[in-house]
Motif scaffolding. Structure first.
Motif, PDB file in Angstrom:
ATOM      1  N   ALA A 353       0.726  -1.156  -0.089  1.00 15.91           N
ATOM      2  CA  ALA A 353      -0.050   0.082  -0.004  1.00 15.91           C
ATOM      3  C   ALA A 353       0.846   1.248   0.019  1.00 15.91           C
ATOM      4  O   ALA A 353       0.360   2.458  -0.297  1.00 15.91           O
ATOM      5  N   LEU A 354       2.097   1.231   0.077  1.00 19.56           N
ATOM      6  CA  LEU A 354       3.094   2.368   0.435  1.00 19.56           C
ATOM      7  C   LEU A 354       3.482   2.715  -0.826  1.00 19.56           C
ATOM      8  O   LEU A 354       3.766   2.084  -1.943  1.00 19.56           O
ATOM      9  N   TYR A 355       3.531   4.211  -0.791  1.00 16.98           N
ATOM     10  CA  TYR A 355       3.788   5.133  -2.009  1.00 16.98           C
ATOM     11  C   TYR A 355       3.072   4.645  -3.328  1.00 16.98           C
ATOM     12  O   TYR A 355       3.752   4.776  -4.452  1.00 16.98           O
ATOM     13  N   GLN A 356       1.984   4.289  -3.356  1.00 17.44           N
ATOM     14  CA  GLN A 356       1.213   3.869  -4.500  1.00 17.44           C
ATOM     15  C   GLN A 356       0.183   5.260  -4.764  1.00 17.44           C
ATOM     16  O   GLN A 356      -0.601   5.576  -3.927  1.00 17.44           O
ATOM     17  N   MET A 357       0.586   5.702  -5.591  1.00 17.72           N
ATOM     18  CA  MET A 357      -0.308   6.894  -5.900  1.00 17.72           C
ATOM     19  C   MET A 357      -2.177   6.564  -6.477  1.00 17.72           C
ATOM     20  O   MET A 357      -2.981   7.660  -6.012  1.00 17.72           O
ATOM     21  N   GLU A 358      -2.358   5.257  -6.690  1.00 21.11           N
ATOM     22  CA  GLU A 358      -3.620   4.956  -6.514  1.00 21.11           C
ATOM     23  C   GLU A 358      -4.287   5.089  -5.119  1.00 21.11           C
ATOM     24  O   GLU A 358      -5.512   5.198  -5.341  1.00 21.11           O
ATOM     25  N   GLY A 382       0.759  14.513   6.802  1.00 21.20           N
ATOM     26  CA  GLY A 382       1.126  13.004   6.790  1.00 21.20           C
ATOM     27  C   GLY A 382       2.791  13.129   7.026  1.00 21.20           C
ATOM     28  O   GLY A 382       3.524  14.156   7.050  1.00 21.20           O
ATOM     29  N   VAL A 383       3.077  11.998   7.746  1.00 23.61           N
ATOM     30  CA  VAL A 383       4.790  11.836   7.774  1.00 23.61           C
ATOM     31  C   VAL A 383       5.177  10.815   6.766  1.00 23.61           C
ATOM     32  O   VAL A 383       4.605   9.598   6.744  1.00 23.61           O
ATOM     33  N   CYS A 384       6.255  10.954   6.158  1.00 25.44           N
ATOM     34  CA  CYS A 384       7.027   9.961   5.563  1.00 25.44           C
ATOM     35  C   CYS A 384       6.020   9.694   4.195  1.00 25.44           C
ATOM     36  O   CYS A 384       5.586  10.170   3.592  1.00 25.44           O
ATOM     37  N   SER A 385       5.977   8.320   4.259  1.00 26.97           N
ATOM     38  CA  SER A 385       5.182   7.842   3.228  1.00 26.97           C
ATOM     39  C   SER A 385       3.657   8.712   3.332  1.00 26.97           C
ATOM     40  O   SER A 385       2.776   8.679   2.182  1.00 26.97           O
ATOM     41  N   GLY A 386       3.130   8.848   4.500  1.00 26.78           N
ATOM     42  CA  GLY A 386       1.865   9.698   4.630  1.00 26.78           C
ATOM     43  C   GLY A 386       1.822  11.035   3.911  1.00 26.78           C
ATOM     44  O   GLY A 386       0.750  11.295   3.366  1.00 26.78           O
ATOM     45  N   ALA A 387       2.975  11.516   4.147  1.00 30.45           N
ATOM     46  CA  ALA A 387       3.202  12.824   3.355  1.00 30.45           C
ATOM     47  C   ALA A 387       3.267  12.666   2.066  1.00 30.45           C
ATOM     48  O   ALA A 387       2.553  13.460   1.243  1.00 30.45           O
ATOM     49  N   ALA A 388       3.851  11.827   1.421  1.00 35.41           N
ATOM     50  CA  ALA A 388       3.819  11.364   0.087  1.00 35.41           C
ATOM     51  C   ALA A 388       2.296  11.271  -0.534  1.00 35.41           C
ATOM     52  O   ALA A 388       1.872  11.767  -1.394  1.00 35.41           O
ATOM     53  N   LEU A 389       1.523  10.341   0.305  1.00 35.59           N
ATOM     54  CA  LEU A 389       0.216  10.228   0.011  1.00 35.59           C
ATOM     55  C   LEU A 389      -0.686  11.529  -0.034  1.00 35.59           C
ATOM     56  O   LEU A 389      -1.270  11.858  -0.847  1.00 35.59           O
ATOM     57  N   ALA A 390      -0.432  12.371   0.864  1.00 31.13           N
ATOM     58  CA  ALA A 390      -0.988  13.617   0.889  1.00 31.13           C
ATOM     59  C   ALA A 390      -0.692  14.534  -0.490  1.00 31.13           C
ATOM     60  O   ALA A 390      -1.616  15.233  -0.823  1.00 31.13           O
ATOM     61  N   ASN A 407       8.740  15.274   7.020  1.00 35.77           N
ATOM     62  CA  ASN A 407       9.816  14.608   6.704  1.00 35.77           C
ATOM     63  C   ASN A 407       9.349  13.751   5.299  1.00 35.77           C
ATOM     64  O   ASN A 407       9.747  12.500   5.374  1.00 35.77           O
ATOM     65  N   LEU A 408       8.998  14.448   4.482  1.00 33.63           N
ATOM     66  CA  LEU A 408       8.691  13.874   3.150  1.00 33.63           C
ATOM     67  C   LEU A 408      10.114  13.814   2.400  1.00 33.63           C
ATOM     68  O   LEU A 408      11.057  14.609   2.591  1.00 33.63           O
ATOM     69  N   GLN A 409      10.393  12.612   1.840  1.00 37.66           N
ATOM     70  CA  GLN A 409      11.448  12.265   0.903  1.00 37.66           C
ATOM     71  C   GLN A 409      11.138  11.812  -0.367  1.00 37.66           C
ATOM     72  O   GLN A 409      12.239  11.745  -1.210  1.00 37.66           O
ATOM     73  N   VAL A 410       9.927  11.957  -0.887  1.00 40.97           N
ATOM     74  CA  VAL A 410       9.650  11.507  -2.096  1.00 40.97           C
ATOM     75  C   VAL A 410       8.504  12.711  -2.694  1.00 40.97           C
ATOM     76  O   VAL A 410       7.601  12.926  -2.155  1.00 40.97           O
ATOM     77  N   PHE A 411       9.054  13.418  -3.779  1.00 42.21           N
ATOM     78  CA  PHE A 411       8.211  14.407  -4.407  1.00 42.21           C
ATOM     79  C   PHE A 411       7.672  14.163  -5.414  1.00 42.21           C
ATOM     80  O   PHE A 411       7.197  14.910  -6.281  1.00 42.21           O
ATOM     81  N   GLY A 412       7.290  13.060  -5.879  1.00 42.43           N
ATOM     82  CA  GLY A 412       6.863  12.678  -7.008  1.00 42.43           C
ATOM     83  C   GLY A 412       6.679  10.726  -7.080  1.00 42.43           C
ATOM     84  O   GLY A 412       6.650  10.575  -6.146  1.00 42.43           O
ATOM     85  N   ARG A 413       6.333  10.384  -8.225  1.00 40.40           N
ATOM     86  CA  ARG A 413       5.942   9.020  -8.261  1.00 40.40           C
ATOM     87  C   ARG A 413       7.347   8.368  -8.052  1.00 40.40           C
ATOM     88  O   ARG A 413       8.505   8.683  -8.658  1.00 40.40           O
ATOM     89  N   GLU A 488       9.875  16.546 -12.368  1.00 41.58           N
ATOM     90  CA  GLU A 488       8.626  16.125 -11.718  1.00 41.58           C
ATOM     91  C   GLU A 488       8.366  16.739 -10.589  1.00 41.58           C
ATOM     92  O   GLU A 488       7.282  17.203 -10.341  1.00 41.58           O
ATOM     93  N   ALA A 489       9.341  16.817  -9.567  1.00 37.77           N
ATOM     94  CA  ALA A 489       9.034  17.282  -8.191  1.00 37.77           C
ATOM     95  C   ALA A 489       8.626  18.904  -8.239  1.00 37.77           C
ATOM     96  O   ALA A 489       7.710  19.186  -7.930  1.00 37.77           O
ATOM     97  N   ARG A 490       9.510  19.795  -9.296  1.00 37.05           N
ATOM     98  CA  ARG A 490       9.317  21.241  -9.433  1.00 37.05           C
ATOM     99  C   ARG A 490       7.748  21.373  -9.936  1.00 37.05           C
ATOM    100  O   ARG A 490       7.054  22.334  -9.780  1.00 37.05           O
TER     101      ARG A 490
END
Length: 594
Positions: A353-358, A382-390, A407-413, A488-490
């Motif tokens: 379920a983690l880091y899934q854009m769906e 969200g924190v970490c993966s929760g921030a990515a989902l947000a 603590n987001l460390q992923v800014f795109g897919r 992508e992040a920008r």
């Protein structure tokens, strides 16, 4: 899902419905162990109910979503009393003729002490509390040394009288009560029939088995086929279905059919808030807990899972956060996405379920649920993966007007091998890992077996990949080229800024997300600072999950400012305000009534 949220005294629980004359009361383990085993525990409850056994799983006082003061000197006694109450509730309110207690680790020990039931399942029981405390201390040192926390957290976890495990604390009074547990001295058989499942690497204590048999219990023993799935891990593996099926077979043997009662949905309330669990989304597959302040809410915060942890958060950080915000007049929904916690399970386990854009569709379903209740001014947190989902949800749903990303460390897919590597690597900044690796203490832990040499090799390999990524990003910037990840992040953040979405970017000073932010947005996140409505903030001494008391204090301070600024329709400005965790007092922010 065929279950109802219930309240029994101070405890929150879920009743999994079935029409049978034998009920099951599930006694979970505590703290970090209970958090990591939650998914398997939920799946076991579903399977017990499917076998015709009405099943109750609940949180002890001061644990999970329950009320109660975690610092209460009599907390362990209240856990035993809550088991008594749960058994009585199953017999009287639900109408079962027999009760089976199913306990995991410390929960198994408490169930054996309470007894008074027809059947008992012991899953890797704590036979002697003193041995269990030694295990917890060792686990605290290993977790602190694994690289996911700053050196200050290592010192806090391994010194003093309390034991700290990923935000959960075993206080002196709790430890004293646990130390007194000794199942070899039981005074009466806890049940007529007992099933004991044990770790294959550790045979069940013969003196415990002898004690049960001498008291007249009929005891069966089984070796757990996948004990690892029930032990603490950052991302737990899928539930051990074969082991769960063995438990179901024992618990359901000879059980009959009977019409049972269905209780009304329960709620927990204090002078500051009212909490109710909710099922929503397609086929009611999503679950969460709605926390409403007394009086009309100012705004609402939608809180997303961190990693594979369910909605209470590491160290119950999300529970504390929600209830503290309620004291300031803010509503919140702490939810589980599909595949995590109390929402419907995925066959591949929570990792899938983690880091899934769906999964942004789950967040949209939560926004629908809140809208139907008149809660429309929603900030995603969200924190970490929760921030990515947000972030994914904000890009997919125009209703999102504010984001708080910690603590987001992923800014795109992120997909495939890159996603797997991310889940395997820790979250500390590179300089933290290097400092640890060069210390005599780190190599002493390798020699003592607390940390494997293979772990250090894995970390070194991951750090090399990090540095290569950072070098590639820096080279691209010097050449005036924006590489794919940064492009992508920008584009994502430029789109949100153009829509007027307010964004709080919050990182711990040791978190790798700060390095990734510089890779994607330039030194000191230069690109983000050109965007309106973006606030960048740093918390000194924060752990990655923001689960420590100091991290929670700083988070509440910053989030309250961010939310109140929106409530006043004021521009909070932008820039970098650096705050040291611990600026506020714990007693003020998290009083015992929470």
């Amino acid at each position: 899902m065929n279950s109802t949220p219930v309240a029994i005294g101070e405890s929150f629980g879920w009743l999994h419905h079935a029409d049978g004359d034998r009920g099951v009361v599930m006694c979970a383990s505590i703290g970090y162990e209970g958090l990591c085993a939650h998914q398997s525990w939920r799946v076991l409850a579903d399977r017990l109910a499917a076998a015709g056994l009405p099943t109750l799983r609940f949180d002890y006082p001061g644990e999970g979503d329950s009320l109660g003061d975690p610092a209460d000197p009599a907390l362990v006694d209240s856990w035993r009393e809550q088991i008594h109450m749960a058994v009585r509730w199953m017999r009287e309110a639900i109408g079962v003729r027999e009760v089976t207690l199913v306990g995991l680790r410390l929960g198994a020990a408490l169930a054996a002490e309470v007894g008074g039931v027809e059947r008992l399942v012991q899953i890797a029981p704590v036979v002697k509390g003193s041995s269990y405390l030694r295990e917890l201390k060792m686990m605290a040192r290993v977790l602190a040394a694994s690289g996911a926390t700053p050196e200050a957290s290592i010192a806090a976890a391994t010194s003093g009288d309390d034991i700290h495990l990923e935000g959960f604390a075993i206080t002196q009074s709790m430890a004293a009560a646990i130390k007194r547990i000794d199942l070899t001295r039981l005074e009466a058989a806890p049940a007529e029939r007992v099933l004991l499942l044990h770790d294959p690497a550790a045979r069940p204590a013969p003196e415990f088995l002898q004690r049960l048999e001498s008291l007249g219990a009929i005891v069966e023993t089984l070796e757990l086929l996948d004990y690892r799935a029930l032990t603490p891990a950052p991302v737990p593996p899928p539930p051990p279905l074969a082991d769960l099926d063995a438990i179901v077979a024992f618990a359901s043997e000879g059980a009959g059919r009977a019409l049972t009662s269905r209780p009304p949905e329960g709620a927990l309330a204090t002078e500051h808030f009212i909490e109710r669990a909710a099922l929503f989304g397609e086929r009611r597959q999503l679950a969460g807990v709605l926390c409403l302040p007394r009086g009309k809410p100012k705004m609402t915060v939608l809180m997303l899972d961190t990693g594979a942890n369910h909605h209470i958060g590491c160290g119950r950080s999300t529970v504390y956060f929600a209830r503290s915000l309620a004291r300031h007049g803010f509503a919140s929904l702490r939810m589980d996405t599909l595949g995590i916690g109390d929402s419907a399970a995925l066959a591949e386990g929570p990792r899938a379920a983690l880091y899934q854009m769906e999964r942004a569709a789950d967040v949209s379903a939560a926004l629908d649920f809140l809208e139907m209740r008149g809660l429309e001014e929603v900030t995603l947190y969200g924190v970490c993966s929760g921030a990515a989902l947000a972030l994914y949800a904000a890009l997919a749903d125009d209703r999102v007007k504010a984001l708080a990303l910690a603590n987001l460390q992923v800014f795109g897919r992120i997909d495939g091998e890159d996603r797997d590597k991310l889940l395997e690597m820790g979250f500390a900044a590179t300089h933290t890992y290097v400092a640890k690796a060069m210390s005599a203490r780190a190599w002493g832990r390798v020699v003592n077996g607390e940390v494997s040499l293979g772990k250090l090799v894995d970390i070194a390999s991951s750090l090399a990949r990090r540095k290569a990524s950072a070098f590639a990003g820096a080279l691209a910037q010097r050449l005036g080229v924006t590489h794919g990840k940064a492009r992508e992040a920008r584009a994502n953040f430029a789109e949100l800024s153009a829509r007027g979405v307010r964004i709080l970017m919050l990182h711990g000073d040791h978190d790798v997300g700060r390095e990734e932010m510089d890779v994607c947005f330039g030194p000191d996140a230069r690109f983000l600072r050109t965007l309106p409505n973006v606030v960048i903030d740093v918390v000194d001494g924060a752990d990655h999950a923001l689960s420590s008391a100091l991290s929670r204090e700083a988070l509440l301070e910053k989030m309250s400012f961010f939310l109140l600024a929106a409530d006043r329709s004021a521009d909070p400005g932008r820039g970098n305000r650096k705050t040291t965790a611990g600026a506020l007092t714990l007693a003020t922010l998290y009083p015992p009534s929470l």
